[in-house]
Design a protein around this motif. Structure first.
Motif, PDB file in Angstrom:
ATOM      1  N   ARG A 216     -13.922   1.264 150.619  1.00 48.24           N
ATOM      2  CA  ARG A 216     -13.134   1.093 149.381  1.00 48.24           C
ATOM      3  C   ARG A 216     -13.952   1.482 148.155  1.00 48.24           C
ATOM      4  N   ARG A 217     -15.247   1.200 148.173  1.00 46.75           N
ATOM      5  CA  ARG A 217     -16.098   1.595 147.043  1.00 46.75           C
ATOM      6  C   ARG A 217     -16.242   3.107 146.953  1.00 46.75           C
ATOM      7  N   LEU A 218     -16.170   3.796 148.092  1.00 46.45           N
ATOM      8  CA  LEU A 218     -16.220   5.254 148.087  1.00 46.45           C
ATOM      9  C   LEU A 218     -14.904   5.885 147.643  1.00 46.45           C
ATOM     10  N   GLY A 219     -13.894   5.080 147.449  1.00 49.00           N
ATOM     11  CA  GLY A 219     -12.596   5.595 147.059  1.00 49.00           C
ATOM     12  C   GLY A 219     -11.761   6.065 148.219  1.00 49.00           C
ATOM     13  N   ARG A 220     -12.115   5.644 149.441  1.00 50.01           N
ATOM     14  CA  ARG A 220     -11.367   6.024 150.629  1.00 50.01           C
ATOM     15  C   ARG A 220     -10.434   4.889 151.034  1.00 50.01           C
ATOM     16  N   LYS A 221      -9.320   5.274 151.618  1.00 52.82           N
ATOM     17  CA  LYS A 221      -8.374   4.271 152.083  1.00 52.82           C
ATOM     18  C   LYS A 221      -8.983   3.498 153.245  1.00 52.82           C
ATOM     19  N   SER A 222      -8.811   2.196 153.199  1.00 51.25           N
ATOM     20  CA  SER A 222      -9.358   1.353 154.251  1.00 51.25           C
ATOM     21  C   SER A 222      -8.422   0.177 154.485  1.00 51.25           C
ATOM     22  N   ARG A 223      -8.459  -0.332 155.669  1.00 56.84           N
ATOM     23  CA  ARG A 223      -7.658  -1.512 155.979  1.00 56.84           C
ATOM     24  C   ARG A 223      -8.324  -2.748 155.402  1.00 56.84           C
ATOM     25  N   SER A 224      -7.540  -3.816 155.324  1.00 57.33           N
ATOM     26  CA  SER A 224      -8.054  -5.057 154.752  1.00 57.33           C
ATOM     27  C   SER A 224      -9.104  -5.670 155.668  1.00 57.33           C
ATOM     28  N   SER A 225      -9.835  -6.627 155.145  1.00 57.36           N
ATOM     29  CA  SER A 225     -10.886  -7.276 155.917  1.00 57.36           C
ATOM     30  C   SER A 225     -10.300  -7.989 157.139  1.00 57.36           C
ATOM     31  N   ILE A 226     -11.084  -8.075 158.175  1.00 55.98           N
ATOM     32  CA  ILE A 226     -10.650  -8.692 159.423  1.00 55.98           C
ATOM     33  C   ILE A 226     -10.866 -10.196 159.334  1.00 55.98           C
ATOM     34  N   PRO A 227      -9.814 -10.992 159.477  1.00 55.88           N
ATOM     35  CA  PRO A 227     -10.016 -12.454 159.462  1.00 55.88           C
ATOM     36  C   PRO A 227     -10.656 -12.915 160.766  1.00 55.88           C
ATOM     37  N   ASP A 228     -11.601 -13.820 160.634  1.00 55.56           N
ATOM     38  CA  ASP A 228     -12.297 -14.356 161.817  1.00 55.56           C
ATOM     39  C   ASP A 228     -12.494 -15.856 161.616  1.00 55.56           C
ATOM     40  N   PRO A 229     -11.725 -16.675 162.334  1.00 56.01           N
ATOM     41  CA  PRO A 229     -11.865 -18.129 162.149  1.00 56.01           C
ATOM     42  C   PRO A 229     -13.203 -18.672 162.619  1.00 56.01           C
ATOM     43  N   ARG A 230     -13.935 -17.932 163.413  1.00 55.50           N
ATOM     44  CA  ARG A 230     -15.241 -18.401 163.884  1.00 55.50           C
ATOM     45  C   ARG A 230     -16.279 -18.371 162.777  1.00 55.50           C
ATOM     46  N   ARG A 231     -16.078 -17.514 161.815  1.00 54.90           N
ATOM     47  CA  ARG A 231     -17.057 -17.369 160.739  1.00 54.90           C
ATOM     48  C   ARG A 231     -16.962 -18.541 159.780  1.00 54.90           C
ATOM     49  N   PRO A 232     -18.082 -19.150 159.416  1.00 59.80           N
ATOM     50  CA  PRO A 232     -18.034 -20.280 158.482  1.00 59.80           C
ATOM     51  C   PRO A 232     -17.490 -19.864 157.122  1.00 59.80           C
ATOM     52  N   LYS A 233     -16.847 -20.787 156.474  1.00 58.63           N
ATOM     53  CA  LYS A 233     -16.325 -20.533 155.140  1.00 58.63           C
ATOM     54  C   LYS A 233     -17.485 -20.332 154.171  1.00 58.63           C
TER      55      LYS A 233
END
Length: 301
Positions: A216-233
């Motif tokens: 996204r910073r390069l200005g390229r189309k990208s999908r949204s972030s992957i949700p992962d419930p295992r990852r701590p908040k």
């Protein structure tokens, strides 16, 4: 009987013959004597040269005997010189390296090509192709999928524009059907993404999310972030705790957020350390919680 003339002629012949024989003998004897004299002279000269060379060699040997010690002492130096010469000859005798073609200077890569290659690498890390296909999660997309009946001779852009006009002309009750279906699809998509993400390690999903942010910073189309419930908040900062408290106080009701944040920032700058302490303590407790959950899950990336 011979005549007187014949007798005279015979006598002359005898006399002439005897003279010629005598003269030839004289010449031969003189030549022999000369040759003998030359032989004796040559022999004498040879003997003289032999004696002279013998005496000279004796003198030279007699004079060179003291210098023999010096030459024996200097013998190792000569060996070293010979070894160095051998090395030099060995170096010279080494086969010459084949001279290949000169390497071309690396061509400058255009900036667009660099970005393209970087984006391609980030797509691989971001698991773009591996992500499963999701259902339409907005009312407009649900309506577009259900009414995607393009007429012959019309382009996709013209058909989508026509459908967009029809969708906007729908009443709220008619749109509510697509709103409910979009909400149900979103719930299904979340479940699909979570079940897919759990097939990878947590570190791989985090690396994929970082790659998607870089895209996204390069200005390229990208999908949204992957949700992962295992990852701590994630942790919150002390300032974010202060902003939350200020929102809950009700002092900024009806004020746009673009005006609230600068006001909270100016207040935060004027606060003392004692006034900031409750929010700093809340941040430290949250950071300790995140660290414990992270260590229990897996090593930090």
């Amino acid at each position: 009987m011979l005549s007187s003339i014949g007798l005279a002629t015979a006598r002359r012949v005898r006399v002439i013959g005897m003279r010629s024989v005598f003269s030839s003998l004289v010449r031969t004897s003189t030549r022999t004597v000369a040759v003998c004299n030359r032989g004796f002279a040559a022999a004498a000269s040879r003997s003289a040269t032999k004696t002279a060379t013998a005496t000279t060699t004796k003198k030279t040997t007699a004079t060179k005997k003291p210098a023999a010690k010096k030459t024996t002492a200097a013998a190792p130096k000569k060996k070293a010189a010979t070894t160095t010469k051998k090395k030099a000859t060995a170096k010279k005798a080494a086969p010459k390296k084949k001279v290949g073609r000169k390497k071309k200077a690396p061509e400058e890569v255009p900036e667009e090509l660099k970005i393209y290659r970087k984006a391609k690498e980030l797509r691989v890390k971001g698991l773009i192709k591996e992500q499963p296909t999701l259902l339409p999660a907005t009312p407009w997309l649900v309506y577009l999928v259900k009414n995607a009946d393009y007429q012959a001779g019309s382009t996709i852009i013209d058909a989508s524009r026509a459908l967009k006009t029809k969708f906007e002309s729908l009443s709220d009750a008619e749109k509510q059907v697509f709103v409910d279906e979009a909400h149900a699809n979103k719930v299904r998509n979340d479940a699909t993404i979570i079940s897919w993400a759990t097939t990878y390690p947590v570190e791989t999903i985090e690396a994929a999310n970082r790659a998607r942010s870089a895209l996204r910073r390069l200005g390229r189309k990208s999908r949204s972030s992957i949700p992962d419930p295992r990852r701590p908040k994630g942790t919150r900062t002390a300032f974010s705790y202060y902003v939350t408290q200020r929102y809950q106080s009700g002092d900024f009701n009806g004020i746009p957020i673009r005006n609230v944040m600068p006001a909270c920032a100016s207040e935060w700058k004027t606060m003392s350390e004692a006034e900031r302490k409750p929010f700093i303590d809340a941040y430290k407790a949250d950071a300790a919680r995140y660290k414990a959950e992270r260590e229990a899950l897996s090593p930090s990336p």
